[in-house]
Design a protein around this motif. Structure first.
Motif, PDB file in Angstrom:
ATOM      1  N   THR A 204     -14.747 -35.235 -72.326  1.00 29.45           N
ATOM      2  CA  THR A 204     -13.590 -35.552 -73.165  1.00 29.45           C
ATOM      3  C   THR A 204     -12.336 -35.826 -72.337  1.00 29.45           C
ATOM      4  N   ALA A 205     -12.487 -35.867 -71.020  1.00 25.99           N
ATOM      5  CA  ALA A 205     -11.330 -35.918 -70.117  1.00 25.99           C
ATOM      6  C   ALA A 205     -10.393 -37.086 -70.405  1.00 25.99           C
ATOM      7  N   LEU A 206     -10.948 -38.294 -70.513  1.00 23.12           N
ATOM      8  CA  LEU A 206     -10.092 -39.471 -70.700  1.00 23.12           C
ATOM      9  C   LEU A 206      -9.551 -39.558 -72.125  1.00 23.12           C
ATOM     10  N   ARG A 207     -10.217 -38.932 -73.068  1.00 23.13           N
ATOM     11  CA  ARG A 207      -9.665 -38.878 -74.429  1.00 23.13           C
ATOM     12  C   ARG A 207      -8.388 -38.044 -74.421  1.00 23.13           C
ATOM     13  N   HIS A 208      -8.386 -36.970 -73.636  1.00 28.88           N
ATOM     14  CA  HIS A 208      -7.175 -36.159 -73.495  1.00 28.88           C
ATOM     15  C   HIS A 208      -6.104 -36.912 -72.714  1.00 28.88           C
ATOM     16  N   VAL A 209      -6.510 -37.636 -71.682  1.00 25.62           N
ATOM     17  CA  VAL A 209      -5.552 -38.453 -70.929  1.00 25.62           C
ATOM     18  C   VAL A 209      -4.856 -39.444 -71.860  1.00 25.62           C
ATOM     19  N   ALA A 210      -5.630 -39.975 -72.806  1.00 23.50           N
ATOM     20  CA  ALA A 210      -5.079 -40.948 -73.761  1.00 23.50           C
ATOM     21  C   ALA A 210      -4.079 -40.322 -74.722  1.00 23.50           C
ATOM     22  N   SER A 211      -3.940 -38.999 -74.679  1.00 26.88           N
ATOM     23  CA  SER A 211      -2.926 -38.339 -75.509  1.00 26.88           C
ATOM     24  C   SER A 211      -1.598 -38.201 -74.776  1.00 26.88           C
TER      25      SER A 211
ATOM     26  N   ILE B 239      -6.219 -34.851 -55.605  1.00 29.54           N
ATOM     27  CA  ILE B 239      -6.851 -33.638 -56.112  1.00 29.54           C
ATOM     28  C   ILE B 239      -8.364 -33.763 -55.992  1.00 29.54           C
ATOM     29  N   LEU B 240      -9.011 -32.692 -55.558  1.00 29.80           N
ATOM     30  CA  LEU B 240     -10.461 -32.707 -55.389  1.00 29.80           C
ATOM     31  C   LEU B 240     -11.113 -31.722 -56.351  1.00 29.80           C
ATOM     32  N   GLY B 241     -12.157 -32.169 -57.024  1.00 28.26           N
ATOM     33  CA  GLY B 241     -12.904 -31.314 -57.961  1.00 28.26           C
ATOM     34  C   GLY B 241     -14.364 -31.736 -57.911  1.00 28.26           C
ATOM     35  N   GLY B 242     -15.170 -31.168 -58.567  1.00 20.01           N
ATOM     36  CA  GLY B 242     -15.199 -30.335 -59.724  1.00 20.01           C
ATOM     37  C   GLY B 242     -15.113 -31.137 -61.026  1.00 20.01           C
ATOM     38  N   GLU B 243     -14.859 -30.355 -62.011  1.00 15.90           N
ATOM     39  CA  GLU B 243     -14.800 -30.779 -63.415  1.00 15.90           C
ATOM     40  C   GLU B 243     -13.770 -31.895 -63.636  1.00 15.90           C
ATOM     41  N   HIS B 244     -14.203 -32.994 -64.259  1.00 16.95           N
ATOM     42  CA  HIS B 244     -13.323 -34.157 -64.440  1.00 16.95           C
ATOM     43  C   HIS B 244     -12.171 -33.875 -65.405  1.00 16.95           C
ATOM     44  N   LEU B 245     -12.264 -32.814 -66.157  1.00 13.78           N
ATOM     45  CA  LEU B 245     -11.187 -32.481 -67.081  1.00 13.78           C
ATOM     46  C   LEU B 245      -9.861 -32.267 -66.358  1.00 13.78           C
ATOM     47  N   LEU B 246      -9.918 -31.952 -65.057  1.00 13.15           N
ATOM     48  CA  LEU B 246      -8.677 -31.704 -64.311  1.00 13.15           C
ATOM     49  C   LEU B 246      -7.763 -32.929 -64.280  1.00 13.15           C
ATOM     50  N   THR B 247      -8.323 -34.114 -64.512  1.00 13.03           N
ATOM     51  CA  THR B 247      -7.478 -35.318 -64.522  1.00 13.03           C
ATOM     52  C   THR B 247      -6.392 -35.227 -65.583  1.00 13.03           C
ATOM     53  N   TRP B 248      -6.690 -34.599 -66.694  1.00 14.57           N
ATOM     54  CA  TRP B 248      -5.737 -34.511 -67.807  1.00 14.57           C
ATOM     55  C   TRP B 248      -4.424 -33.823 -67.414  1.00 14.57           C
TER      56      TRP B 248
ATOM     57  N   VAL C  49      -3.234 -33.225 -64.491  1.00 14.71           N
ATOM     58  CA  VAL C  49      -2.611 -33.939 -63.373  1.00 14.71           C
ATOM     59  C   VAL C  49      -1.816 -35.134 -63.902  1.00 14.71           C
ATOM     60  N   VAL C  50      -2.446 -35.934 -64.748  1.00 16.00           N
ATOM     61  CA  VAL C  50      -1.755 -37.089 -65.337  1.00 16.00           C
ATOM     62  C   VAL C  50      -0.558 -36.638 -66.164  1.00 16.00           C
ATOM     63  N   GLU C  51      -0.732 -35.572 -66.928  1.00 15.87           N
ATOM     64  CA  GLU C  51       0.363 -35.060 -67.751  1.00 15.87           C
ATOM     65  C   GLU C  51       1.567 -34.691 -66.888  1.00 15.87           C
ATOM     66  N   ALA C  52       1.317 -34.051 -65.743  1.00 18.47           N
ATOM     67  CA  ALA C  52       2.399 -33.683 -64.839  1.00 18.47           C
ATOM     68  C   ALA C  52       3.077 -34.909 -64.253  1.00 18.47           C
ATOM     69  N   LEU C  53       2.301 -35.931 -63.919  1.00 19.99           N
ATOM     70  CA  LEU C  53       2.870 -37.135 -63.314  1.00 19.99           C
ATOM     71  C   LEU C  53       3.635 -37.978 -64.331  1.00 19.99           C
ATOM     72  N   VAL C  54       3.229 -37.932 -65.586  1.00 22.38           N
ATOM     73  CA  VAL C  54       3.959 -38.656 -66.631  1.00 22.38           C
ATOM     74  C   VAL C  54       5.383 -38.118 -66.744  1.00 22.38           C
ATOM     75  N   ARG C  55       5.556 -36.818 -66.557  1.00 19.03           N
ATOM     76  CA  ARG C  55       6.902 -36.227 -66.643  1.00 19.03           C
ATOM     77  C   ARG C  55       7.823 -36.824 -65.582  1.00 19.03           C
ATOM     78  N   LEU C  56       7.251 -37.215 -64.462  1.00 13.03           N
ATOM     79  CA  LEU C  56       8.059 -37.772 -63.379  1.00 13.03           C
ATOM     80  C   LEU C  56       8.165 -39.291 -63.464  1.00 13.03           C
ATOM     81  N   HIS C  57       7.065 -39.951 -63.757  1.00 13.30           N
ATOM     82  CA  HIS C  57       7.016 -41.419 -63.697  1.00 13.30           C
ATOM     83  C   HIS C  57       7.154 -42.100 -65.051  1.00 13.30           C
ATOM     84  N   GLY C  58       7.066 -41.328 -66.118  1.00 13.60           N
ATOM     85  CA  GLY C  58       7.285 -41.892 -67.429  1.00 13.60           C
ATOM     86  C   GLY C  58       6.053 -42.565 -68.027  1.00 13.60           C
TER      87      GLY C  58
END
Length: 217
Positions: A84-91, A37-46, A48-57
């Protein structure tokens, strides 16, 4: 390899934009593709990671290369921010599954959180990644590269440049250390072409895309 184009995001609609990003990545992942994924705002990582967690656990591990910790709970009163991007990832993944490299700017609150909860490696990328690489084997790994991890001499076209960053050579060495890991997705964020008439930031980001594609081979 395919360029699937740009996502049309609603101007000003942050939550809807995050939802659209997560939905698009989820479709790619379910189709057994590796999204970059190419961005822009680093918040997009959240999302993306959330979607991948559903698949990879919950074993999904996030490697962040960045000048900033991005662990604030709020930034200028806003919970949804690049800061706040990585704080959200940590959720959505265990904070102990987050590895932070090259950080050289953080608040006291962020430093306290990182030292207690994440794997936190300030200033350097190559040496700490060499030390922890063995821990990353046999785990699904997501790589997030904020272009301000580089010294502004190499990448001036970012939103929040931070002097004293990595050289191109060091980051390429770091990426080579990821060879053989199970890379399931990646992003390159905070490229801001109007801030860099020389276009060297965009050229460097393109180089990183090529290296990430080679890692996923």
């Amino acid at each position: 390899v395919a360029d699937v184009g740009d996502l049309l995001l609603p101007p000003g609609g942050i939550k809807r934009s995050l939802g659209a990003i997560g939905a698009a990545v989820g479709k790619l992942a379910q189709a057994d593709k590796i999204p970059i994924i190419l961005g822009g705002e680093h918040l997009l990582t959240w999302p993306v990671v959330e979607a991948l967690v559903r698949l990879h656990g919950p074993e999904l591990t996030v490697l962040q290369f960045d000048a900033h910790a991005d662990l604030r709970s709020k930034y200028e009163g806003e919970e949804l921010s690049h800061a706040t991007a990585l704080r959200h990832v940590a959720s959505v993944v265990a904070p102990s599954n987050i590895y932070q490299f090259g950080i050289r700017s953080a608040t006291a609150e962020e430093l306290s959180y990182a030292r207690e909860h994440t794997h936190f490696f300030p200033f350097q990328v190559v040496q700490p990644l060499t030390e922890v690489r063995q821990n990353l084997l046999n785990r699904p790994v997501y790589v997030s590269i904020d272009m301000d991890v580089f010294d502004p001499a190499f990448a001036p076209g970012v939103g929040t440049p931070e002097p004293g960053g990595q050289s191109v050579a060091d980051m390429l060495t770091a990426l080579q250390l990821l060879k053989g890991l199970n890379i399931v997705g990646a992003d390159i964020v905070e490229v801001c072409p109007p801030f860099d008439p020389s276009e060297r930031t965009a050229a460097l980001a393109a180089l990183l895309i090529r290296e990430l594609l080679l890692l996923c081979d």
